[in-house]
Design a protein around this motif. Structure first.
Motif, PDB file in Angstrom:
ATOM      1  N   GLU A  46      53.511  39.556  31.799  1.00 19.59           N
ATOM      2  CA  GLU A  46      52.061  39.557  31.990  1.00 19.59           C
ATOM      3  C   GLU A  46      51.629  38.453  32.958  1.00 19.59           C
ATOM      4  O   GLU A  46      50.741  38.654  33.792  1.00 19.59           O
ATOM      5  CB  GLU A  46      51.372  39.367  30.638  1.00 19.59           C
ATOM      6  N   GLN A  47      52.257  37.303  32.879  1.00 17.90           N
ATOM      7  CA  GLN A  47      51.931  36.207  33.800  1.00 17.90           C
ATOM      8  C   GLN A  47      52.336  36.560  35.235  1.00 17.90           C
ATOM      9  O   GLN A  47      51.640  36.229  36.178  1.00 17.90           O
ATOM     10  CB  GLN A  47      52.630  34.922  33.372  1.00 17.90           C
ATOM     11  N   ARG A  48      53.448  37.230  35.388  1.00 15.26           N
ATOM     12  CA  ARG A  48      53.894  37.653  36.725  1.00 15.26           C
ATOM     13  C   ARG A  48      52.914  38.656  37.318  1.00 15.26           C
ATOM     14  O   ARG A  48      52.619  38.621  38.498  1.00 15.26           O
ATOM     15  CB  ARG A  48      55.284  38.272  36.664  1.00 15.26           C
ATOM     16  N   ASP A  49      52.431  39.571  36.472  1.00 12.98           N
ATOM     17  CA  ASP A  49      51.456  40.553  36.949  1.00 12.98           C
ATOM     18  C   ASP A  49      50.179  39.871  37.415  1.00 12.98           C
ATOM     19  O   ASP A  49      49.602  40.235  38.432  1.00 12.98           O
ATOM     20  CB  ASP A  49      51.134  41.574  35.850  1.00 12.98           C
ATOM     21  N   ARG A  50      49.725  38.875  36.633  1.00 10.70           N
ATOM     22  CA  ARG A  50      48.514  38.143  37.037  1.00 10.70           C
ATOM     23  C   ARG A  50      48.746  37.384  38.338  1.00 10.70           C
ATOM     24  O   ARG A  50      47.880  37.343  39.206  1.00 10.70           O
ATOM     25  CB  ARG A  50      48.079  37.176  35.944  1.00 10.70           C
ATOM     26  N   ALA A  82      48.723  39.852  41.192  1.00 11.42           N
ATOM     27  CA  ALA A  82      47.352  40.296  41.467  1.00 11.42           C
ATOM     28  C   ALA A  82      46.589  39.230  42.251  1.00 11.42           C
ATOM     29  O   ALA A  82      45.812  39.549  43.160  1.00 11.42           O
ATOM     30  CB  ALA A  82      46.629  40.621  40.172  1.00 11.42           C
ATOM     31  N   ALA A  83      46.815  37.946  41.900  1.00  9.92           N
ATOM     32  CA  ALA A  83      46.127  36.861  42.616  1.00  9.92           C
ATOM     33  C   ALA A  83      46.580  36.799  44.072  1.00  9.92           C
ATOM     34  O   ALA A  83      45.769  36.598  44.981  1.00  9.92           O
ATOM     35  CB  ALA A  83      46.390  35.527  41.919  1.00  9.92           C
ATOM     36  N   VAL A  84      47.870  36.988  44.320  1.00 11.53           N
ATOM     37  CA  VAL A  84      48.386  36.962  45.689  1.00 11.53           C
ATOM     38  C   VAL A  84      47.841  38.160  46.472  1.00 11.53           C
ATOM     39  O   VAL A  84      47.418  38.018  47.628  1.00 11.53           O
ATOM     40  CB  VAL A  84      49.934  36.964  45.686  1.00 11.53           C
ATOM     41  N   GLU A  85      47.832  39.330  45.867  1.00  7.89           N
ATOM     42  CA  GLU A  85      47.289  40.514  46.531  1.00  7.89           C
ATOM     43  C   GLU A  85      45.811  40.330  46.857  1.00  7.89           C
ATOM     44  O   GLU A  85      45.358  40.686  47.942  1.00  7.89           O
ATOM     45  CB  GLU A  85      47.478  41.749  45.646  1.00  7.89           C
ATOM     46  N   PHE A  86      45.053  39.777  45.916  1.00  8.21           N
ATOM     47  CA  PHE A  86      43.639  39.521  46.162  1.00  8.21           C
ATOM     48  C   PHE A  86      43.455  38.554  47.324  1.00  8.21           C
ATOM     49  O   PHE A  86      42.586  38.752  48.178  1.00  8.21           O
ATOM     50  CB  PHE A  86      42.957  38.965  44.912  1.00  8.21           C
ATOM     51  N   ALA A  87      44.262  37.499  47.363  1.00  9.26           N
ATOM     52  CA  ALA A  87      44.144  36.516  48.449  1.00  9.26           C
ATOM     53  C   ALA A  87      44.404  37.172  49.802  1.00  9.26           C
ATOM     54  O   ALA A  87      43.683  36.909  50.781  1.00  9.26           O
ATOM     55  CB  ALA A  87      45.105  35.365  48.221  1.00  9.26           C
ATOM     56  N   LEU A  88      45.389  38.034  49.882  1.00 14.77           N
ATOM     57  CA  LEU A  88      45.686  38.700  51.151  1.00 14.77           C
ATOM     58  C   LEU A  88      44.573  39.659  51.555  1.00 14.77           C
ATOM     59  O   LEU A  88      44.157  39.696  52.717  1.00 14.77           O
ATOM     60  CB  LEU A  88      47.018  39.442  51.052  1.00 14.77           C
ATOM     61  N   VAL A  89      44.088  40.436  50.609  1.00 15.90           N
ATOM     62  CA  VAL A  89      43.017  41.389  50.904  1.00 15.90           C
ATOM     63  C   VAL A  89      41.716  40.658  51.225  1.00 15.90           C
ATOM     64  O   VAL A  89      40.992  41.034  52.151  1.00 15.90           O
ATOM     65  CB  VAL A  89      42.838  42.389  49.737  1.00 15.90           C
ATOM     66  N   ALA A  90      41.407  39.597  50.485  1.00 14.89           N
ATOM     67  CA  ALA A  90      40.182  38.828  50.728  1.00 14.89           C
ATOM     68  C   ALA A  90      40.208  38.209  52.123  1.00 14.89           C
ATOM     69  O   ALA A  90      39.189  38.209  52.829  1.00 14.89           O
ATOM     70  CB  ALA A  90      40.011  37.750  49.672  1.00 14.89           C
ATOM     71  N   LEU A  91      41.350  37.704  52.547  1.00 16.40           N
ATOM     72  CA  LEU A  91      41.469  37.129  53.890  1.00 16.40           C
ATOM     73  C   LEU A  91      41.181  38.188  54.958  1.00 16.40           C
ATOM     74  O   LEU A  91      40.448  37.938  55.916  1.00 16.40           O
ATOM     75  CB  LEU A  91      42.860  36.536  54.088  1.00 16.40           C
ATOM     76  N   LEU A  92      41.732  39.362  54.766  1.00 15.26           N
ATOM     77  CA  LEU A  92      41.493  40.451  55.702  1.00 15.26           C
ATOM     78  C   LEU A  92      40.014  40.851  55.723  1.00 15.26           C
ATOM     79  O   LEU A  92      39.424  41.036  56.796  1.00 15.26           O
ATOM     80  CB  LEU A  92      42.355  41.659  55.336  1.00 15.26           C
TER      81      LEU A  92
END
Length: 128
Positions: free
Chosen positions: A3-7, A10-20
């Motif tokens: 569960e911690q790995r999934d979170r 998700a945080a890394v994916e959000f950071a990449l998408v937010a930057l874009l």
């Protein structure tokens, strides 16, 4: 632990998408501003050429360009080549007043460069 790995993922994916998305949003703002400046400069150059042709005065044309273009910034800081010129023979069909101003503006964010030079051209036959 999974569960911690999934979170974390998700945080890394959000950071990449937010930057874009932020880059896209800033690009839209910069492009929109430049487009508005170019449109205003084009209209101001047409008005300046028309005024110079009707009044037969380069000074009147230059003043008109400065009056119409004023809302986008201080004139002395970035506007160049804004005095109309007459070509051809006055009173003949080849007589033409034209103006080709350029405006150097700075970037809002610096993401896509620090400054741009925008130009336009306006022309009108003598005596309107």
């Amino acid at each position: 632990m999974s569960e911690q790995r999934d979170r974390g993922a998700a945080a890394v994916e959000f950071a990449l998408v937010a930057l874009l998305l932020v880059t896209l949003l800033v690009g839209i703002m910069e492009f929109g501003r430049l487009w508005a400046i170019q449109g205003s400069l084009a209209q101001a150059s047409r008005d300046a050429a028309r005024t110079a042709a009707i009044t037969d005065s380069a000074d009147a044309g230059r003043d008109k360009l400065e009056d119409v273009f004023w809302p986008l910034g201080p004139i002395g800081s970035g506007l160049a080549g804004h005095t109309p010129t007459q070509s051809g023979t006055p009173g003949q069909s080849d007589c033409l007043w034209s103006v080709q101003p350029s405006y150097t503006t700075s970037s809002l964010t610096g993401f896509f460069g620090t400054s741009w030079t925008i130009s336009a051209k306006g022309a009108m036959r003598c005596n309107g």
